[in-house]
Structure formats: C-alpha cells, structure tokens
Design an enzyme around this catalytic site. Structure first.
Site, PDB file in Angstrom:
ATOM      1  N   SER A 150       0.867  -1.206  -0.158  1.00  0.00           N
ATOM      2  CA  SER A 150      -0.087   0.026   0.324  1.00  0.00           C
ATOM      3  C   SER A 150       1.021   1.013  -0.084  1.00  0.00           C
ATOM      4  CB  SER A 150      -0.918  -0.580   1.083  1.00  0.00           C
ATOM      5  OG  SER A 150      -1.461   1.280   1.654  1.00  0.00           O
ATOM      6  N   ARG A 220     -12.282   6.277  10.476  1.00  0.00           N
ATOM      7  CA  ARG A 220     -11.563   4.595  10.185  1.00  0.00           C
ATOM      8  C   ARG A 220     -13.139   4.184  10.034  1.00  0.00           C
ATOM      9  NH1 ARG A 220      -7.347   1.438   9.828  1.00  0.00           N
ATOM     10  NH2 ARG A 220      -7.566  -0.356  10.763  1.00  0.00           N
ATOM     11  N   ASP A 338      -9.238  -5.735  -4.569  1.00  0.00           N
ATOM     12  CA  ASP A 338      -8.086  -4.910  -4.202  1.00  0.00           C
ATOM     13  C   ASP A 338      -9.041  -3.489  -5.364  1.00  0.00           C
ATOM     14  OD1 ASP A 338      -7.417  -2.824  -3.438  1.00  0.00           O
ATOM     15  OD2 ASP A 338      -5.434  -3.497  -3.383  1.00  0.00           O
ATOM     16  N   HIS A 371      -8.294  -4.768  -0.473  1.00  0.00           N
ATOM     17  CA  HIS A 371      -7.201  -4.391  -0.331  1.00  0.00           C
ATOM     18  C   HIS A 371      -6.167  -4.625   0.564  1.00  0.00           C
ATOM     19  CE1 HIS A 371      -3.826  -1.232  -0.618  1.00  0.00           C
ATOM     20  NE2 HIS A 371      -3.680  -1.113   0.000  1.00  0.00           N
ATOM     21  N   ASP A 372      -6.775  -5.222   1.991  1.00  0.00           N
ATOM     22  CA  ASP A 372      -6.592  -5.907   3.084  1.00  0.00           C
ATOM     23  C   ASP A 372      -5.778  -7.006   2.709  1.00  0.00           C
ATOM     24  OD1 ASP A 372      -6.753  -4.091   5.326  1.00  0.00           O
ATOM     25  OD2 ASP A 372      -8.960  -4.930   6.296  1.00  0.00           O
TER      26      ASP A 372
END
Length: 399
Positions: A150, A220, A338, A371-372
């Site tokens: 990232s 968040r 992602d 994405h994680d």
C-alpha cells in the site's frame, strides 16, 4: 498467533542534523524508532528494509512488550517468506507517525509546546530520505531489498528513484503510482470528519486535554470500508443482524412500548441502535482506532498518500519518472478484488519499468479479501514472496 521471533525491543536513533523536506521546510532534532530482526552478515549485504503503511509502524514482527505481534508477523521471521535466518530485517517508523518517531504530538523545539498542526508537511520522498539516513547510520551501504504494501509500496518504489544505487531489489505490494481522484476523495471525507470534530481545536487538541475521537472513528470507518472487497464483506457479514434482532427492531420496540409509529427519532445513533453485524464491526474498528491513533498523524499521512505522484514532474510520463530505476530488479504484487489499489495500477508500473528495461516480475493474486489481502495469509501470495526472497538470498550468499 505466537511469533517465532519472540520479544522484540524497539530502538531509537536521534538525528541532530535537520532533514530537508519537499515542502521547503526542514525537520530538526528528530528521532526515529526502529526494530531489527535477524543478523547482519559480515559483508553487510543481507539487509531488507520494510516500509509501513498508514496505521502501522516499526513493529513489523515478533512480540512487543504487551505481547502483540507485529503487523507483518505472518511474513517476517525464521522460516517465513522473509526469513530472518537469512536476512537482517529493518522496520522504521516514519517521522510524523504516532508510534514513537518524532511527530505532531511531540514537542516543537522552537516553541516548547506540542507541534500539533504546526508539524511540517511530509511526503513519501521525505520518509525515504529519513530511512536512508538511518540505514546509513547502521553501516549499510546497499540494501538487498526494500519491501512495502500500500503506502509502504509507494515508499519502496520511491527508494529506486531517490537512492537507486543503494537498493538491489524492490518489492511493491498492493500499491499504485499515484492515487486516483476517488481515492483522494475518500481521504478528504475522512479528514473532514476529523477537522470538524469540536474536539479538534485546529489541531492543537493536546493543550485542551481532549482527543477528536468522533472524527477519528468516522475516518477509520470510511477507510475500513475501502480496504475490504464487496465479496469479503458479504461473506463475513451479509445482511445478518446483530444479536439475532430482526430488521427495524429498535424502532419496533419503541412502537410496541406505546410510543406510536416508528420514526427516525427512534434511532438514537448510540451503541444501542446497532442492527446489522457490519455496523457493529465498523463501530468496533472505529472505537479501537480512536484509542491509539493520532488525529494530526492521520491528516499528515493521508496527505502524503495524496501527494505521491512521481510522474508529475515528467508531464505525467511514468516511463520518464522511472528512468532512474533502470537496471533495478522488481517484484510487483496485486490482488484481483483490491478496488482501492486495483491491479491495473500495478500494471501501469510494470509497463513503465519494462519500458525502461528493468527486470520485473509481476503476480496478480486471485484473492477475495480486497486491499487488506497484503496483510493476510494467502498461500499463493506468500509462495510468490518466499520464492523471490529465496532468489535474493542466493544472490547475497554467493557474494
């Protein structure tokens, strides 16, 4: 998960010489927190630098004093893809972060009070320059590799542009050559949530003894939605309700109690109004984040993300931007689901590197996690990294 590295003690390095920044300012009298794993060989040729993403720091692997594993502990350690029996691994917390290195919550030597909103703007390139100073202090002239995911992947790429003679391999995972307008938009909405929190006080909330937790929670929650794929959210939560409640249970309970027809006023938007599991999950993530992360750091790091664009100084020509990387060796990894850092963005980097006759390997992992995925266990993903690092180790050990 138990870590095979055991307890790791963070270290600090102080720098009296000011760090020139891209903004024209300079950061004077600063410190960097870092951790190391493994042993530096006699030739000092087996060092690998790990660059962290937005809400991580120097604690990459092993266990900290509270028994918490590092954020990439599944990747780094004895027998793991980045094997600390063969490599000397360095994790550095970037200036401006809130995990030990000099940042907005620390004292500004010029004013004697916390930096707060007066902390200078920093960029990915500034972080790389700070890391380069630390690596030099450790007596390492050339890194065997630099790796990051990232935002960390952007830093890994920037190493090959700013200090190409000081790195042999670059491994950039789930990253992009610049943020899309949509990504910048998500970052801006999150920042607005923070700066409009009444407890923000223009960034000088430390002096008021408060924390803009409401803004941090929302920021968040927004970010976390973008880290997951639709498939991952559907599989994990779907439309399942919390505690077995039926849809509209809060409002229905009010109506059954004699308050009349349900209205929006029945949703008090407190912890009691959670009806879906995904709501509970996001609020939990927001609450947890607001307890440990600094609001000014969030603003600063998301801006650094927005600003990263090595092609900007070359009229948008990514090939020209990556010309300094000619002769370097690269591994790019992306994940099919992602959507924040889509595979197409990694392929842009691959093309620019190939056009510069760089040696490039590329893996596009079909993974459902969004994405994680770069932080999670995936046998194919870890297999690619293991094979690549095995090749690097063989090169180092031949010398």
């Amino acid at each position: 998960m138990a870590s095979t590295l055991g307890l790791v003690t963070p270290q600090q390095m102080h720098f009296g010489e000011a760090l020139p920044l891209a903004s024209g300012a300079a950061l004077a009298d600063y410190r960097l927190v870092y951790e190391t794993y493994g042993t530096l060989n006699e030739a000092r040729s087996n060092a690998v630098l790990v660059c962290h993403a937005l809400n991580a720091g120097a604690h990459v692997a092993g266990l900290d004093a509270n028994g918490q594993p590092g954020w990439w502990d599944n990747l780094v350690g004895p027998g793991k893809p980045l094997d600390t029996r063969r490599f000397f691994v360095i994790g550095v917390n970037n200036p401006g972060s809130c995990f030990g290195s000099t940042g907005p919550m620390h004292k500004n030597p010029a004013s004697g009070r916390a930096w707060g909103a007066d902390f200078p703007v920093v960029t990915v390139e500034d972080w790389v320059d700070a890391q380069a100073r630390l690596v030099e202090r450790l007596g390492i002239a050339r890194l065997a590799a630099v790796i990051g995911g990232s935002l960390g992947g952007m830093q890994a790429l920037a190493w090959t542009l700013r200090h190409p003679a000081r790195v042999a391999h670059c491994i950039a995972v789930a990253t992009a050559p610049s943020l899309s307008a949509q990504n910048i938009a998500f970052n801006e909405v999150a920042r607005r949530a923070i700066v409009t929190d009444p407890d923000f006080h223009g960034g000088h909330f430390y002096e008021h003894g408060v924390v803009p937790r409401r803004g941090l929670r929302v920021a968040r929650m927004i970010g976390h939605i973008t880290y997951l794929s639709d498939d991952a959210m559907e599989a994990k939560f779907g439309r399942r309700t919390a505690n077995g409640q039926r849809h509209g249970a809060s409002a229905a309970a009010s109506a059954e109690a004699g308050a009349g027809a349900a209205t929006m006023a029945d949703f008090a938007y407190t912890t009691q109004d959670i009806e879906f599991q995904i709501e509970s999950y996001l609020r939990h993530q927001g609450d947890k984040f607001s307890e440990y992360f600094d609001a000014n750091t969030y603003l600063l790091i998301t801006r650094a993300l927005d600003y990263f664009d090595p092609a900007r100084e070359h009229g948008g020509d990514l090939k020209a931007a990556f010309a300094p990387a000619r002769g370097k060796r690269f591994l790019l990894v992306s994940f099919t689901t992602d959507w924040r850092f889509a595979p197409a963005r990694s392929r842009e980097i691959v093309k620019a590197l190939v056009d510069n006759d760089a040696a490039v390997s590329y893996a596009e992992i079909d993974a459902p996690h969004g994405h994680d995925a770069f932080l999670l266990d995936d046998a194919r993903y870890h297999g690619v990294l293991r094979a690549y690092f095995h090749r690097i180790a063989a090169e180092v050990e031949r010398v």
